[in-house]
Design a protein around this motif. Structure first.
Motif, PDB file in Angstrom:
ATOM      1  N   PHE A  14       0.831  -1.201   0.000  1.00 21.82           N
ATOM      2  CA  PHE A  14       0.000   0.000   0.000  1.00 21.82           C
ATOM      3  C   PHE A  14       0.866   1.252   0.000  1.00 21.82           C
ATOM      4  O   PHE A  14       0.639   2.193  -0.763  1.00 21.82           O
ATOM      5  N   ASN A  15       1.847   1.286   0.874  1.00 21.99           N
ATOM      6  CA  ASN A  15       2.662   2.485   1.020  1.00 21.99           C
ATOM      7  C   ASN A  15       3.490   2.766  -0.231  1.00 21.99           C
ATOM      8  O   ASN A  15       3.776   3.927  -0.539  1.00 21.99           O
ATOM      9  N   GLN A  16       3.886   1.726  -0.953  1.00 19.98           N
ATOM     10  CA  GLN A  16       4.648   1.954  -2.174  1.00 19.98           C
ATOM     11  C   GLN A  16       3.786   2.533  -3.288  1.00 19.98           C
ATOM     12  O   GLN A  16       4.248   3.309  -4.108  1.00 19.98           O
ATOM     13  N   LEU A  17       2.486   2.166  -3.285  1.00 16.41           N
ATOM     14  CA  LEU A  17       1.614   2.579  -4.376  1.00 16.41           C
ATOM     15  C   LEU A  17       0.751   3.787  -4.054  1.00 16.41           C
ATOM     16  O   LEU A  17       0.179   4.401  -4.950  1.00 16.41           O
ATOM     17  N   PHE A  18       0.615   4.130  -2.763  1.00 23.67           N
ATOM     18  CA  PHE A  18      -0.235   5.249  -2.381  1.00 23.67           C
ATOM     19  C   PHE A  18       0.477   6.231  -1.454  1.00 23.67           C
ATOM     20  O   PHE A  18      -0.175   6.948  -0.693  1.00 23.67           O
ATOM     21  N   VAL A  23       1.173   8.977  -5.372  1.00 23.82           N
ATOM     22  CA  VAL A  23      -0.221   9.306  -5.697  1.00 23.82           C
ATOM     23  C   VAL A  23      -0.329  10.427  -6.732  1.00 23.82           C
ATOM     24  O   VAL A  23      -1.373  10.579  -7.371  1.00 23.82           O
ATOM     25  N   ARG A  24       0.730  11.195  -6.912  1.00 18.80           N
ATOM     26  CA  ARG A  24       0.688  12.259  -7.915  1.00 18.80           C
ATOM     27  C   ARG A  24       0.463  11.698  -9.327  1.00 18.80           C
ATOM     28  O   ARG A  24      -0.052  12.392 -10.200  1.00 18.80           O
ATOM     29  N   VAL A 187     -16.321   9.874  -0.062  1.00 20.19           N
ATOM     30  CA  VAL A 187     -17.699  10.172  -0.463  1.00 20.19           C
ATOM     31  C   VAL A 187     -18.442  10.847   0.687  1.00 20.19           C
ATOM     32  O   VAL A 187     -19.155  11.831   0.496  1.00 20.19           O
ATOM     33  N   GLY A 188     -18.262  10.325   1.889  1.00 16.80           N
ATOM     34  CA  GLY A 188     -18.910  10.921   3.053  1.00 16.80           C
ATOM     35  C   GLY A 188     -18.477  12.361   3.283  1.00 16.80           C
ATOM     36  O   GLY A 188     -19.296  13.221   3.624  1.00 16.80           O
ATOM     37  N   ALA A 189     -17.177  12.635   3.091  1.00 18.23           N
ATOM     38  CA  ALA A 189     -16.675  13.996   3.291  1.00 18.23           C
ATOM     39  C   ALA A 189     -17.279  14.962   2.275  1.00 18.23           C
ATOM     40  O   ALA A 189     -17.634  16.101   2.604  1.00 18.23           O
ATOM     41  N   VAL A 190     -17.408  14.532   1.013  1.00 19.78           N
ATOM     42  CA  VAL A 190     -17.995  15.406  -0.014  1.00 19.78           C
ATOM     43  C   VAL A 190     -19.491  15.605   0.246  1.00 19.78           C
ATOM     44  O   VAL A 190     -20.027  16.699   0.044  1.00 19.78           O
ATOM     45  N   HIS A 191     -20.160  14.561   0.704  1.00 17.86           N
ATOM     46  CA  HIS A 191     -21.577  14.685   1.046  1.00 17.86           C
ATOM     47  C   HIS A 191     -21.765  15.713   2.161  1.00 17.86           C
ATOM     48  O   HIS A 191     -22.667  16.557   2.114  1.00 17.86           O
ATOM     49  N   CYS A 192     -20.885  15.670   3.166  1.00 17.55           N
ATOM     50  CA  CYS A 192     -20.932  16.653   4.258  1.00 17.55           C
ATOM     51  C   CYS A 192     -20.600  18.050   3.760  1.00 17.55           C
ATOM     52  O   CYS A 192     -21.133  19.046   4.259  1.00 17.55           O
ATOM     53  N   GLY A 322      -4.341   5.155   2.297  1.00 19.66           N
ATOM     54  CA  GLY A 322      -4.899   5.884   1.163  1.00 19.66           C
ATOM     55  C   GLY A 322      -5.234   7.327   1.468  1.00 19.66           C
ATOM     56  O   GLY A 322      -5.900   8.002   0.672  1.00 19.66           O
ATOM     57  N   ARG A 323      -4.745   7.849   2.586  1.00 12.69           N
ATOM     58  CA  ARG A 323      -5.135   9.202   3.006  1.00 12.69           C
ATOM     59  C   ARG A 323      -4.641  10.282   2.040  1.00 12.69           C
ATOM     60  O   ARG A 323      -5.304  11.305   1.859  1.00 12.69           O
ATOM     61  N   TYR A 324      -3.484  10.068   1.404  1.00 16.68           N
ATOM     62  CA  TYR A 324      -2.979  11.075   0.470  1.00 16.68           C
ATOM     63  C   TYR A 324      -3.824  11.091  -0.801  1.00 16.68           C
ATOM     64  O   TYR A 324      -4.095  12.151  -1.369  1.00 16.68           O
ATOM     65  N   PHE A 325      -4.255   9.918  -1.228  1.00 18.43           N
ATOM     66  CA  PHE A 325      -5.157   9.823  -2.380  1.00 18.43           C
ATOM     67  C   PHE A 325      -6.476  10.512  -2.058  1.00 18.43           C
ATOM     68  O   PHE A 325      -7.040  11.241  -2.882  1.00 18.43           O
ATOM     69  N   SER A 326      -6.971  10.307  -0.848  1.00 17.95           N
ATOM     70  CA  SER A 326      -8.216  10.945  -0.415  1.00 17.95           C
ATOM     71  C   SER A 326      -8.081  12.459  -0.403  1.00 17.95           C
ATOM     72  O   SER A 326      -8.993  13.183  -0.834  1.00 17.95           O
ATOM     73  N   ASP A 327      -6.963  12.961   0.105  1.00 16.12           N
ATOM     74  CA  ASP A 327      -6.727  14.412   0.131  1.00 16.12           C
ATOM     75  C   ASP A 327      -6.799  15.005  -1.275  1.00 16.12           C
ATOM     76  O   ASP A 327      -7.420  16.056  -1.491  1.00 16.12           O
ATOM     77  N   MET A 328      -6.172  14.334  -2.221  1.00 14.19           N
ATOM     78  CA  MET A 328      -6.179  14.836  -3.594  1.00 14.19           C
ATOM     79  C   MET A 328      -7.592  14.812  -4.174  1.00 14.19           C
ATOM     80  O   MET A 328      -8.029  15.771  -4.814  1.00 14.19           O
ATOM     81  N   SER A 329      -8.299  13.711  -3.959  1.00  6.29           N
ATOM     82  CA  SER A 329      -9.665  13.580  -4.484  1.00  6.29           C
ATOM     83  C   SER A 329     -10.564  14.674  -3.938  1.00  6.29           C
ATOM     84  O   SER A 329     -11.334  15.297  -4.678  1.00  6.29           O
ATOM     85  N   LEU A 330     -10.454  14.888  -2.625  1.00  5.38           N
ATOM     86  CA  LEU A 330     -11.315  15.876  -1.979  1.00  5.38           C
ATOM     87  C   LEU A 330     -11.020  17.276  -2.484  1.00  5.38           C
ATOM     88  O   LEU A 330     -11.933  18.062  -2.785  1.00  5.38           O
ATOM     89  N   PHE A 331      -9.741  17.613  -2.615  1.00  5.74           N
ATOM     90  CA  PHE A 331      -9.377  18.959  -3.066  1.00  5.74           C
ATOM     91  C   PHE A 331      -9.914  19.265  -4.461  1.00  5.74           C
ATOM     92  O   PHE A 331     -10.595  20.270  -4.674  1.00  5.74           O
ATOM     93  N   ILE A 332      -9.610  18.407  -5.428  1.00  4.52           N
ATOM     94  CA  ILE A 332      -9.989  18.725  -6.811  1.00  4.52           C
ATOM     95  C   ILE A 332     -11.499  18.678  -6.984  1.00  4.52           C
ATOM     96  O   ILE A 332     -12.069  19.432  -7.788  1.00  4.52           O
ATOM     97  N   THR A 333     -12.185  17.854  -6.200  1.00  4.36           N
ATOM     98  CA  THR A 333     -13.640  17.780  -6.286  1.00  4.36           C
ATOM     99  C   THR A 333     -14.282  19.027  -5.716  1.00  4.36           C
ATOM    100  O   THR A 333     -15.150  19.650  -6.344  1.00  4.36           O
ATOM    101  N   VAL A 334     -13.876  19.416  -4.513  1.00  2.35           N
ATOM    102  CA  VAL A 334     -14.438  20.599  -3.859  1.00  2.35           C
ATOM    103  C   VAL A 334     -14.147  21.853  -4.680  1.00  2.35           C
ATOM    104  O   VAL A 334     -15.035  22.690  -4.905  1.00  2.35           O
TER     105      VAL A 334
END
Length: 395
Positions: A14-18, A23-24, A187-192, A322-334
């Motif tokens: 996980f750590n090698q791939l995310f 994740v960039r 998904v929950g964070a974007v819903h909130c 996967g927290r770094y992937f989540s950070d990126m997803s949340l930023f570009i979506t918001v």
């Protein structure tokens, strides 16, 4: 090798791939998913909750398996949704009597009161489908190398005698975990976020003002804008903190006797992290019930002195990789949504805004209860994205 060794191998992969650098590589897929979300919101704004889930499911399928989903009613996403419904119930500690009397797992499913046996059989079937169906359809000749292929190469030399499963099986499991985790927590964070924007218009106005100043009216936000959008970054942190998707995190079981600050923890104990309390500590986050991104800012920049919201991803060695992937997803979506839409409460019969309360569902995973909000385009830019007149390569 002991059970913990397998999980160490999982975490290493996980750590090698995310990790924060790797994740960039997945940014193009996340930008594409954000543009598709804008398109769906433009066409059917009232279905925003469905669009959020669909968008994140599609981005993870693309990154992990290289699969491009259908515009609507995709079978892969439906498969994962079924599996996550079972996980939400099964991960709830104490939900079934067998949690307290383990011997009940040997009771046949036809015995009265053994409903958990029948449910578990269905959940197992759904979980196997989530693991196997996308894996069997990996796209190997797409425009990027899917995580699944990288995992296969990384774990190709794993010996099943060491871990109880070979490299191929470990790869399948890791991909399924990545999909399941990413397809629900973010998904929950974007819903909130949608809920907060409908309740706190002043927050939305300030975020949109920052986007107008930094990005301008003629293009969409890009990852290159991230460092210049501190208020958007703070808003994303607050979306994770305000109503955490996993208020009690994921329960863990101690493998052996332990002690913590004088408290004896017997082997086999279920340990639960009170994420809600951590993220609503009034000493760390004054007025914690209020959605206030400014708590993370100082002099127009992110304040490193404010406790971060990493608790939303767990803690210690088991923190979500996967927290770094989540950070990126949340930023570009918001950023993409706020740059193209205004979110507000629906109007009543007298054209007055209805009052919306931040009501959340109960369970191991907590999402806002169904609510209505108005999602309207701010400019011609949303229309350009929705109609395909704006490409992800534009700047």
């Amino acid at each position: 090798m002991p059970y913990g060794g397998r999980w160490r191998e999982y975490k290493r992969a996980f750590n090698q791939l995310f990790n924060q650098t790797t994740v960039r590589e997945y940014r193009p897929q996340l930008v594409k998913a954000a543009r598709y979300l804008v398109k769906r919101l433009y066409n059917k704004p009232q279905d925003f909750a469905h669009h959020i889930r669909y968008s994140f499911g599609s981005s993870i399928l693309s990154v992990v398996y290289g699969i491009q989903v259908a515009e609507e009613d995709d079978n892969y996403i439906a498969t994962v949704e079924h599996a996550l419904e079972g996980a939400e119930q099964g991960f709830r500690p104490g939900a079934f009597l067998v949690d307290f009397i383990p011997a009940l797992k040997y009771v046949p499913e036809w015995v009265p009161g053994a409903e958990f046996q029948r449910k578990a059989a269905g959940w197992k079937k759904d979980a196997e489908a989530m693991k196997d169906v996308p894996w069997q359809n990996i796209v190997k000749d797409g425009d990027h190398t899917p995580v699944a292929m990288k995992l296969s190469e990384l774990l190709s030399n794993v010996d099943a005698s060491d871990f109880g499963e070979d490299g191929d099986e470990m790869s399948r499991n890791i991909c399924a975990i990545a999909y399941a985790g990413g397809a629900d927590t973010t998904v929950g964070a974007v819903h909130c976020f949608f809920l907060a924007m409908a309740i706190y218009p002043e927050v939305q106005r300030r975020a949109q003002q920052e986007l107008t100043t930094v990005v301008g009216p003629n293009r969409m936000p890009e990852f290159s804008d991230w460092d210049s959008l501190p208020y958007i970054s703070a808003l994303c942190k607050e979306s994770m903190r305000w109503q955490p998707t996993l208020p009690l995190s994921v329960a863990h079981r101690s493998l052996e006797d332990d002690e913590y600050r004088g408290y004896f923890i017997p082997a086999g104990s279920i340990l639960i992290q009170n994420t809600w309390a951590i993220l609503h500590d009034p000493e760390k986050y004054p007025d914690p019930e209020r959605f206030n991104p400014e708590r993370f800012l100082k002099d127009g920049r992110l304040d490193p002195g404010v406790k971060d919201v990493r608790a939303a991803f767990g803690a210690g060695r088991r923190i979500c990789p996967g927290r770094y992937f989540s950070d990126m997803s949340l930023f570009i979506t918001v950023a993409s949504i706020l740059h193209t839409f205004d979110i507000s409460p629906p109007l009543d019969s007298e054209s007055r805004p209805r009052k919306i309360e931040p009501a959340m569902g109960s369970g191991s995973m907590s999402h806002p209860l169904p609510f209505e909000c108005s999602v309207k385009p701010r400019s011609k830019l949303a229309e350009a994205v929705a109609l395909g007149d704006y490409s992800t390569e534009q700047r």
